[in-house]
Design an enzyme around this catalytic site. Structure first.
Site, PDB file in Angstrom:
ATOM      1  CB  CYS A  98      -0.612  -0.506   1.032  1.00 58.26           C
ATOM      2  SG  CYS A  98      -2.134   1.317   1.643  1.00 58.26           S
ATOM      3  CG  HIS A 108      -7.273  -1.479  -5.474  1.00 55.77           C
ATOM      4  ND1 HIS A 108      -6.970  -2.872  -4.750  1.00 55.77           N
ATOM      5  CD2 HIS A 108      -7.127  -0.154  -4.615  1.00 55.77           C
ATOM      6  CE1 HIS A 108      -5.907  -2.279  -3.482  1.00 55.77           C
ATOM      7  NE2 HIS A 108      -6.657  -0.739  -3.212  1.00 55.77           N
ATOM      8  CG  ASP A 112      -6.395   6.467  -1.898  1.00 57.42           C
ATOM      9  OD1 ASP A 112      -6.589   7.007  -0.925  1.00 57.42           O
ATOM     10  OD2 ASP A 112      -5.547   5.709  -2.066  1.00 57.42           O
ATOM     11  N   GLY A 168      -1.455   5.404  -3.529  1.00 57.88           N
ATOM     12  CA  GLY A 168       0.550   4.971  -4.147  1.00 57.88           C
ATOM     13  C   GLY A 168       0.818   4.109  -5.278  1.00 57.88           C
ATOM     14  CB  THR A 169      -0.643   0.017  -5.127  1.00 56.86           C
ATOM     15  OG1 THR A 169      -1.302   0.483  -4.631  1.00 56.86           O
ATOM     16  CG2 THR A 169       0.148  -0.366  -3.893  1.00 56.86           C
TER      17      THR A 169
END
Length: 333
Positions: free
Chosen positions: A90, A223, A249, A254-255
């Protein structure tokens, strides 16, 4: 009856929560973080649910548990917990965890300005900028990322047939760009993102069922990223990332940013050395870069970096009491 006590440092990364469990986490054997993740999921997932779900958390809650690193080349091990599960990696969680761990004295780096964490997905190197007692920026050099599939047709009830890509940046992301069936984020309320995203995720998982080519423990679509043109003057692109059952989010993810860069490089929209400023649904940004090329199994991949900021917002001692009828938390359907 038992009362379990967890000492947490609560923070947020560019608007998205990070609850860092510094004390009270379950004892796990001295094995790799990938193996610890499997053990945690099998034997201790009630901890994640108790700390992330209501009434102690909420639909967007995200967190980490700190462990001694198994690898000699890492300073600390990090287990990622959130409403959607125990993730391999994450990005916003890493930025928030590193900030909290350094500012609160939970981790002592071997070299000032640098840190290495052991995540279930692998080693992640960190550069950080300290300003007195505070950390102004954390830059993570993420795991190798790659485009898994492109131009996949998905039939989505209430939306129609859309084309999407599937990309990996530590987790698997369905990436949707503006097209005839979906004009973009402008005018799309958050409630519509929450309604459509589970349908997109389910359709992509049914059609693709991805498994990481180098680690079969990392698998499945988790996601959904809705992409559009930026609103912030310095940004390259904008997104809204859906995870869990109802979560969007608040950070640029970030990912997700790593997966997006891998997708763009594979499709010719970015090159090695290019910067990529990713804007979130609330207007915060991550400064990203394509650091290099690599391979992931037989796939062409990239080495991405993601930089952002976080703020510690408080200390939180949480009790999980077996007398509580809602001891392991709940989510509204």
């Amino acid at each position: 009856m038992t009362r379990h006590t967890f000492f947490c440092v609560d923070a947020h990364t560019c608007g998205n929560p990070v609850r860092v469990v510094a004390g009270g986490g379950p004892l796990l054997p001295n094995v790799s973080m990938a193996e610890r993740r499997e053990i945690f999921l099998r034997d201790h997932d009630w901890v994640r649910k108790a700390l992330m779900f209501e009434p102690r958390g909420h639909d967007v809650m995200s967190g980490t548990i700190l462990y001694p690193a198994f690898r000699d080349d890492c300073d600390v091990g990090v287990l990622f917990i959130e409403v959607s599960g125990c993730l391999p990696m994450c990005g916003h969680g890493t930025i928030g965890t590193v900030t909290a761990a350094l500012e609160e004295g939970l981790v002592k780096p071997k070299q000032e300005g640098k840190l290495s964490i052991e995540a279930p997905a692998g080693k992640v190197d960190i550069d950080y900028v300290r300003n007195g007692q505070f950390v102004d920026q954390v830059k993570l050099f993420n795991v190798a990322s790659y485009l898994h599939a492109q131009d996949v047709e998905l039939d989505i009830p209430g939306l129609g047939t859309i084309k999407a890509d599937l990309s990996y940046g530590g987790n698997y992301y369905v990436i949707i760009e503006p097209q005839e069936a979906w004009p973009g984020l402008e005018g799309m309320p958050a409630s519509e993102i929450v309604r459509l995203s589970p349908l997109v995720r389910q359709a992509a998982q049914h059609k693709l069922a991805p498994v990481h080519p180098e680690d079969s423990r990392i698998k499945g679509v988790s996601h959904v990223m809705w992409c559009d043109k930026p609103l912030a003057p310095r940004a390259t692109a904008r997104n809204a990332v859906f995870y869990g059952e109802k979560a969007i989010d608040r950070s640029p993810c970030g990912t997700g940013s790593s997966a997006r860069m891998a997708q763009l490089v594979a499709r010719g929209g970015l090159n090695v050395g290019d910067t990529f400023v990713h804007e979130s649904i609330i207007g915060t940004t991550f400064d990203c870069r394509v650091e290099g090329e690599t391979t992931v199994g037989t796939y062409r991949g990239i080495k991405p970096s993601v930089a952002g900021w976080a703020r510690v917002i408080g200390h939180n001692t949480i009790f999980v009491d077996d007398r509580d009828p809602l001891v392991h938390g709940f989510q509204l359907s």
